[in-house]
Design a protein around this motif. Structure first.
Motif, PDB file in Angstrom:
ATOM      1  N   LEU A  50      18.922 -81.497 -33.161  1.00 13.10           N
ATOM      2  CA  LEU A  50      19.394 -81.195 -31.800  1.00 13.10           C
ATOM      3  C   LEU A  50      20.189 -82.359 -31.219  1.00 13.10           C
ATOM      4  O   LEU A  50      21.165 -82.150 -30.500  1.00 13.10           O
ATOM      5  CB  LEU A  50      18.207 -80.856 -30.886  1.00 13.10           C
ATOM      6  CG  LEU A  50      17.605 -79.469 -31.111  1.00 13.10           C
ATOM      7  CD1 LEU A  50      16.387 -79.269 -30.237  1.00 13.10           C
ATOM      8  CD2 LEU A  50      18.636 -78.378 -30.822  1.00 13.10           C
ATOM      9  N   LEU A  53      23.573 -82.147 -32.727  1.00  3.80           N
ATOM     10  CA  LEU A  53      24.356 -81.016 -32.215  1.00  3.80           C
ATOM     11  C   LEU A  53      24.758 -81.193 -30.761  1.00  3.80           C
ATOM     12  O   LEU A  53      25.857 -80.815 -30.356  1.00  3.80           O
ATOM     13  CB  LEU A  53      23.542 -79.714 -32.352  1.00  3.80           C
ATOM     14  CG  LEU A  53      23.226 -79.246 -33.772  1.00  3.80           C
ATOM     15  CD1 LEU A  53      22.285 -78.049 -33.732  1.00  3.80           C
ATOM     16  CD2 LEU A  53      24.497 -78.877 -34.511  1.00  3.80           C
ATOM     17  N   LEU A  54      23.850 -81.752 -29.951  1.00  2.00           N
ATOM     18  CA  LEU A  54      24.096 -81.785 -28.501  1.00  2.00           C
ATOM     19  C   LEU A  54      24.361 -83.174 -27.949  1.00  2.00           C
ATOM     20  O   LEU A  54      24.660 -83.321 -26.763  1.00  2.00           O
ATOM     21  CB  LEU A  54      22.897 -81.167 -27.764  1.00  2.00           C
ATOM     22  CG  LEU A  54      22.633 -79.691 -28.051  1.00  2.00           C
ATOM     23  CD1 LEU A  54      21.350 -79.236 -27.386  1.00  2.00           C
ATOM     24  CD2 LEU A  54      23.792 -78.834 -27.569  1.00  2.00           C
ATOM     25  N   GLU A  57      22.723 -86.277 -24.586  1.00  2.00           N
ATOM     26  CA  GLU A  57      22.441 -85.528 -23.355  1.00  2.00           C
ATOM     27  C   GLU A  57      21.151 -84.725 -23.474  1.00  2.00           C
ATOM     28  O   GLU A  57      20.494 -84.443 -22.471  1.00  2.00           O
ATOM     29  CB  GLU A  57      23.596 -84.577 -23.011  1.00  2.00           C
ATOM     30  CG  GLU A  57      24.864 -85.255 -22.521  1.00  2.00           C
ATOM     31  CD  GLU A  57      25.639 -85.932 -23.636  1.00  2.00           C
ATOM     32  OE1 GLU A  57      25.431 -85.581 -24.814  1.00  2.00           O
ATOM     33  OE2 GLU A  57      26.442 -86.847 -23.325  1.00  2.00           O
ATOM     34  N   VAL A  58      20.809 -84.373 -24.737  1.00  2.00           N
ATOM     35  CA  VAL A  58      19.594 -83.579 -24.933  1.00  2.00           C
ATOM     36  C   VAL A  58      18.358 -84.360 -24.454  1.00  2.00           C
ATOM     37  O   VAL A  58      17.338 -83.779 -24.067  1.00  2.00           O
ATOM     38  CB  VAL A  58      19.459 -83.149 -26.424  1.00  2.00           C
ATOM     39  CG1 VAL A  58      18.992 -84.292 -27.303  1.00  2.00           C
ATOM     40  CG2 VAL A  58      18.518 -81.969 -26.569  1.00  2.00           C
TER      41      VAL A  58
ATOM     42  N   LEU B 264      13.726 -72.806 -29.069  1.00  2.00           N
ATOM     43  CA  LEU B 264      14.968 -72.773 -28.283  1.00  2.00           C
ATOM     44  C   LEU B 264      15.192 -71.392 -27.656  1.00  2.00           C
ATOM     45  O   LEU B 264      15.648 -71.289 -26.521  1.00  2.00           O
ATOM     46  CB  LEU B 264      16.157 -73.140 -29.166  1.00  2.00           C
ATOM     47  CG  LEU B 264      16.343 -74.634 -29.434  1.00  2.00           C
ATOM     48  CD1 LEU B 264      17.409 -74.859 -30.493  1.00  2.00           C
ATOM     49  CD2 LEU B 264      16.741 -75.371 -28.167  1.00  2.00           C
ATOM     50  N   GLN B 275      23.166 -75.884 -21.328  1.00  2.00           N
ATOM     51  CA  GLN B 275      22.873 -76.788 -22.441  1.00  2.00           C
ATOM     52  C   GLN B 275      21.942 -76.133 -23.466  1.00  2.00           C
ATOM     53  O   GLN B 275      22.186 -76.189 -24.673  1.00  2.00           O
ATOM     54  CB  GLN B 275      22.239 -78.080 -21.923  1.00  2.00           C
ATOM     55  CG  GLN B 275      22.139 -79.142 -22.994  1.00  2.00           C
ATOM     56  CD  GLN B 275      21.221 -80.288 -22.598  1.00  2.00           C
ATOM     57  OE1 GLN B 275      20.198 -80.094 -21.954  1.00  2.00           O
ATOM     58  NE2 GLN B 275      21.589 -81.499 -22.970  1.00  2.00           N
ATOM     59  N   PHE B 278      23.828 -73.337 -25.321  1.00  3.46           N
ATOM     60  CA  PHE B 278      24.764 -73.867 -26.318  1.00  3.46           C
ATOM     61  C   PHE B 278      24.001 -74.501 -27.480  1.00  3.46           C
ATOM     62  O   PHE B 278      24.417 -74.405 -28.635  1.00  3.46           O
ATOM     63  CB  PHE B 278      25.691 -74.892 -25.652  1.00  3.46           C
ATOM     64  CG  PHE B 278      26.885 -75.250 -26.488  1.00  3.46           C
ATOM     65  CD1 PHE B 278      27.702 -74.261 -27.018  1.00  3.46           C
ATOM     66  CD2 PHE B 278      27.192 -76.566 -26.757  1.00  3.46           C
ATOM     67  CE1 PHE B 278      28.795 -74.586 -27.795  1.00  3.46           C
ATOM     68  CE2 PHE B 278      28.292 -76.898 -27.537  1.00  3.46           C
ATOM     69  CZ  PHE B 278      29.091 -75.912 -28.057  1.00  3.46           C
ATOM     70  N   GLY B 279      22.868 -75.128 -27.158  1.00  8.05           N
ATOM     71  CA  GLY B 279      22.031 -75.721 -28.200  1.00  8.05           C
ATOM     72  C   GLY B 279      21.537 -74.649 -29.158  1.00  8.05           C
ATOM     73  O   GLY B 279      21.552 -74.830 -30.374  1.00  8.05           O
ATOM     74  N   LYS B 282      24.405 -73.421 -31.434  1.00  6.09           N
ATOM     75  CA  LYS B 282      24.715 -74.335 -32.529  1.00  6.09           C
ATOM     76  C   LYS B 282      23.567 -74.419 -33.529  1.00  6.09           C
ATOM     77  O   LYS B 282      23.766 -74.449 -34.740  1.00  6.09           O
ATOM     78  CB  LYS B 282      25.017 -75.732 -31.970  1.00  6.09           C
ATOM     79  CG  LYS B 282      26.381 -75.851 -31.347  1.00  6.09           C
ATOM     80  CD  LYS B 282      26.694 -77.292 -31.049  1.00  6.09           C
ATOM     81  CE  LYS B 282      28.184 -77.508 -30.951  1.00  6.09           C
ATOM     82  NZ  LYS B 282      28.519 -78.937 -30.805  1.00  6.09           N
ATOM     83  N   TYR B 283      22.337 -74.465 -32.992  1.00  8.21           N
ATOM     84  CA  TYR B 283      21.175 -74.604 -33.879  1.00  8.21           C
ATOM     85  C   TYR B 283      21.047 -73.373 -34.784  1.00  8.21           C
ATOM     86  O   TYR B 283      20.642 -73.494 -35.947  1.00  8.21           O
ATOM     87  CB  TYR B 283      19.900 -74.795 -33.046  1.00  8.21           C
ATOM     88  CG  TYR B 283      18.670 -75.024 -33.892  1.00  8.21           C
ATOM     89  CD1 TYR B 283      18.340 -76.305 -34.340  1.00  8.21           C
ATOM     90  CD2 TYR B 283      17.841 -73.966 -34.269  1.00  8.21           C
ATOM     91  CE1 TYR B 283      17.237 -76.516 -35.133  1.00  8.21           C
ATOM     92  CE2 TYR B 283      16.736 -74.168 -35.065  1.00  8.21           C
ATOM     93  CZ  TYR B 283      16.431 -75.442 -35.487  1.00  8.21           C
ATOM     94  OH  TYR B 283      15.330 -75.644 -36.286  1.00  8.21           O
ATOM     95  N   VAL B 286      23.066 -73.881 -37.828  1.00 11.16           N
ATOM     96  CA  VAL B 286      22.431 -74.872 -38.715  1.00 11.16           C
ATOM     97  C   VAL B 286      21.195 -74.259 -39.374  1.00 11.16           C
ATOM     98  O   VAL B 286      20.927 -74.490 -40.557  1.00 11.16           O
ATOM     99  CB  VAL B 286      22.045 -76.139 -37.904  1.00 11.16           C
ATOM    100  CG1 VAL B 286      21.238 -77.097 -38.755  1.00 11.16           C
ATOM    101  CG2 VAL B 286      23.301 -76.831 -37.396  1.00 11.16           C
TER     102      VAL B 286
END
Lengths: 201, 297
Positions: A50, A53-54, A57-58, B264, B275, B278-279, B282-283, B286
Motif C-alpha cells: 500500500l 501504491l499510495l 500519504e497512506v 480495503l 484515497q 484509489f488504494g 490499485k491494490y 496487484v
C-alpha cells in the motif's frame, strides 16, 4: 513527502522478504506461532504494498497506529509461545487486551494522556520482548547465535513503530521528514533481520 | 513544396515504424492486456507445470496477446465518440485524431483475426474460448450493452475470465471445476477493479452518458457491491489455489493478500474516501497479478 525510487525498491524487497517468510520459513512451526507470524508478516507485506501504491500519504490514515501495533504484538506472541512455555497464556491475554486497548483509545475520543500511555506501555512491552528474548536465548545457547538477529529486528521495529505511533498520536519524538526518510530502510533491515534470524537461528 | 521542407518532413522507414508503434501502444492498454495475458498463462501453468513444451507456451502467449490487444483496439475504435467526451481519455490517439478510424479498425481486426486464428490452430476448444472472450467483450459488452445498462460489466467480467479458462483448457485438454472457479475469481474481481474506477471518474462517465453503478444506484450501493464481489473473488481464488494443489505456504500468502483486499473493500464501505477508493483500485490489480504469480509458481 514524495517517495523516491529507492524507497519503493526497498519496500518491494521488504514485501518479498515478508512473503518468503510466510511461505517458507515458518512452515514447521506449531499452530499459534504460525498464525501469529503469518499475521505479523502479512501486515508488513500488505502495508508495504500500500505504501508503494499510495505513497507516504497512506500513513496519514488514523488506522496506522492500530496496524503498527499488530506487528510487534503478534511477533512477540509467536516468540513467547515458542520459547517461554510458562508465559504463553498470560502473554496471549496481554496481547488481546493490549490490542483492544489501543484500538479503543484510538477509535473513540479519550481525554488526557491515556491513549499515549496505553500506546507506550503496549508497544514498549512487545518491543522489549522481541528485542530481549531472542538475545538472551541466543546468548544462553538455547537457540543458534543468528537467532539474536530477531532481537536486532525487534530493536528496529521498536524504534520505527514508536516513532511512527507517536507521530500519529501528535507527540512526535522525531520530525516527520526524518521518520519518512528512514522508514523504508528500517522496514527493510528489520524484515531482513527477522527472516535471517528465523531461518538460521 | 520546397526541397528543404521535403527533407525536413521525410522520415526513414524505421522512424516511421517507431512513431506508428508509439501511436498504437496506447490503443492496446499495455497494463490491462498484460494482466489478462498473465491470467491466461497462469491458467495454463496451473495445469501444466513444470512446462515441458516451450513452443505451446510461446503460442499461448502470442495468441492471447494478439486477441486481447485486438479486442481492446476494437473497443477503443467503437468507443471513440465516448472517449472524446471524457477528460481521462480524450487525449488517446484515436480521440485526438492522431490516427484515423479506418486504420484503427483495420489494426483491431488484424490483431483479433491473427490471435483467434493462431488459437484455433493450436487447439479448437482453446480457440473457441478465446473467440467467445473476444465476442463477449466487443459485441455483447461494448457494442450492445455498455451504453444501455450498468450491468454490462457482468459481460465484461465474463470475457475477462475467458483467458484464464482458455489457458487451463489448453493445458488440460478439457474443462474442469478449477478452470471454472478461476474464471469466476476473475469475473468477481473485475467489479472491484471497474467500479472503483467508475467512482473515481464519475463525472467523466456521466458527461459521456455511460451508465455506471455509481450513477445508477449511488455510491453506497456500489461500495457494497465492491465489498461483496471482493469476498467472492478472494474465496474463488483461495478455492482454486487449494484445488490446484498450491503448497500451504503459497496458500498462506494468498490468504494474506486476500485479507488485504477484503480489508480495503470493507474500508471503502465504512470510511469512504478518495484515497481508500484509489488504494483499492490499485491494490486489486496487484492482488490479481500476485495471485497469478502464485498459481504459476
Amino acid at each position: 513527502m514524495k517517495m523516491s525510487i529507492l524507497d519503493r525498491i526497498l519496500l518491494l524487497v521488504t514485501g518479498l522478504l515478508a512473503a518468503y517468510q510466510i511461505a517458507f520459513v515458518i512452515d514447521d512451526f506449531s499452530a499459534l506461532p504460525l498464525v501469529a507470524y503469518t499475521i505479523a508478516f502479512g501486515v508488513l507485506l500488505v502495508s508495504g504494498l500500500l505504501m508503494i501504491l499510495l505513497g507516504f500519504e497512506v500513513l496519514d490514515s488514523p488506522v496506522v497506529v492500530i496496524v503498527t501495533t499488530i506487528i510487534p504484538l503478534t511477533l512477540s506472541l509467536g516468540i513467547v509461545w515458542q520459547h517461554l512455555a510458562t508465559f504463553r497464556i498470560p502473554y496471549l491475554v496481554f496481547v488481546i487486551i493490549g490490542f483492544l486497548a489501543i484500538a479503543i483509545t484510538r477509535l473513540f475520543p479519550m481525554p488526557g494522556r491515556l491513549p499515549t500511555l496505553v500506546l507506550a506501555v503496549v508497544h514498549g512491552i512487545a518491543g522489549i520482548t522481541i528485542f530481549l528474548l531472542p538475545t538472551f536465548l541466543s546468548i544462553q545457547g538455547v537457540t543458534k547465535p543468528l537467532f539474536s538477529l530477531v532481537g536486532v529486528g525487534g530493536a528496529l521495529i521498536g524504534i520505527g513503530g514508536l516513532a511512527l505511533s507517536f507521530l500519529k498520536a501528535g507527540k512526535p519524538i522525531l520530525s516527520k521528514e526524518l521518520i519518512l526518510k528512514i522508514l523504508p530502510v528500517i522496514l527493510f533491515l528489520m524484515t531482513l533481520c527477522f527472516v535471517v534470524g528465523f531461518e538460521y537461528g | 513544396m520546397s526541397i528543404q521542407s521535403s527533407i525536413t518532413n521525410y522520415k526513414s522507414p524505421l522512424a516511421n515504424l517507431k512513431s506508428k508503434i508509439a501511436l498504437y501502444l496506447p490503443l492496446i492498454k499495455g497494463l490491462q492486456t498484460g494482466l489478462l495475458v498473465a491470467t491466461g498463462m497462469a491458467g495454463y501453468m496451473s495445469a501444466r507445470c513444470p512446462i515441458t513444451n516451450m513452443g505451446t507456451l510461446a503460442g499461448l502467449f502470442v495468441s492471447l496477446f494478439l486477441s486481447i490487444s485486438g479486442s481492446t483496439v476494437l473497443n477503443m475504435w467503437y468507443d471513440r465518440d465516448i472517449d472524446a467526451k471524457m477528460g481521462r481519455t480524450k487525449k488517446r490517439p484515436l480521440s485526438s485524431g492522431a490516427v484515423s478510424d479506418g486504420e484503427v479498425l483495420r489494426l483491431g481486426l488484424t490483431l483479433s483475426l491473427l490471435g483467434v486464428g493462431l488459437a484455433v490452430a493450436m487447439d479448437a476448444l482453446y480457440g473457441l474460448i478465446i473467440f467467445a472472450g473476444l465476442f463477449f467483450d466487443v459485441v455483447v459488452y461494448t457494442i450492445w450493452l455498455k451504453r444501455k445498462t450498468c450491468w454490462s460489466i457482468v459481460w465484461g467480467g465474463i470475457s475477462g475470465g475467458m483467458p484464464i479458462l482458455a489457458g487451463r483448457v489448453l493445458g488440460l485438454g478439457g474443462f474442469d471445476w478449477i478452470g471454472v472457479i478461476l474464471s469466476l475469481g476473475i469475473l468477481f474481481w473485475i467489479p472491484t477493479h471497474i467500479l472503483t474506477f467508475s467512482m473515481k471518474y464519475y463525472n467523466d462517465y456521466k458527461a459521456a452518458g455511460v451508465p455506471t453503478f455509481p450513477s445508477t444506484y449511488g455510491f453506497g450501493f456500489t461500495r457494497a457491491v465492491i465489498a461483496i464481489s471482493s469476498v467472492i473473488a478472494a474465496l474463488a481464488m483461495g478455492m482454486a489455489g487449494w484445488g490446484i494443489g498450491m503448497t500451504v505456504g503459497y496458500l498462506r500468502i494468498l490468504i494474506v493478500l486476500s485479507a488485504g483486499l477484503l480489508t480495503l473493500a470493507v474500508a471503502t464501505l465504512l470510511h469512504p474516501s478518495e484515497q481508500v477508493n484509489f488504494g483499492l483500485f490499485k491494490y486489486a490489480s496487484v492482488y490479481m497479478l500476485s495471485s497469478m504469480i502464485l498459481i504459476m509458481v
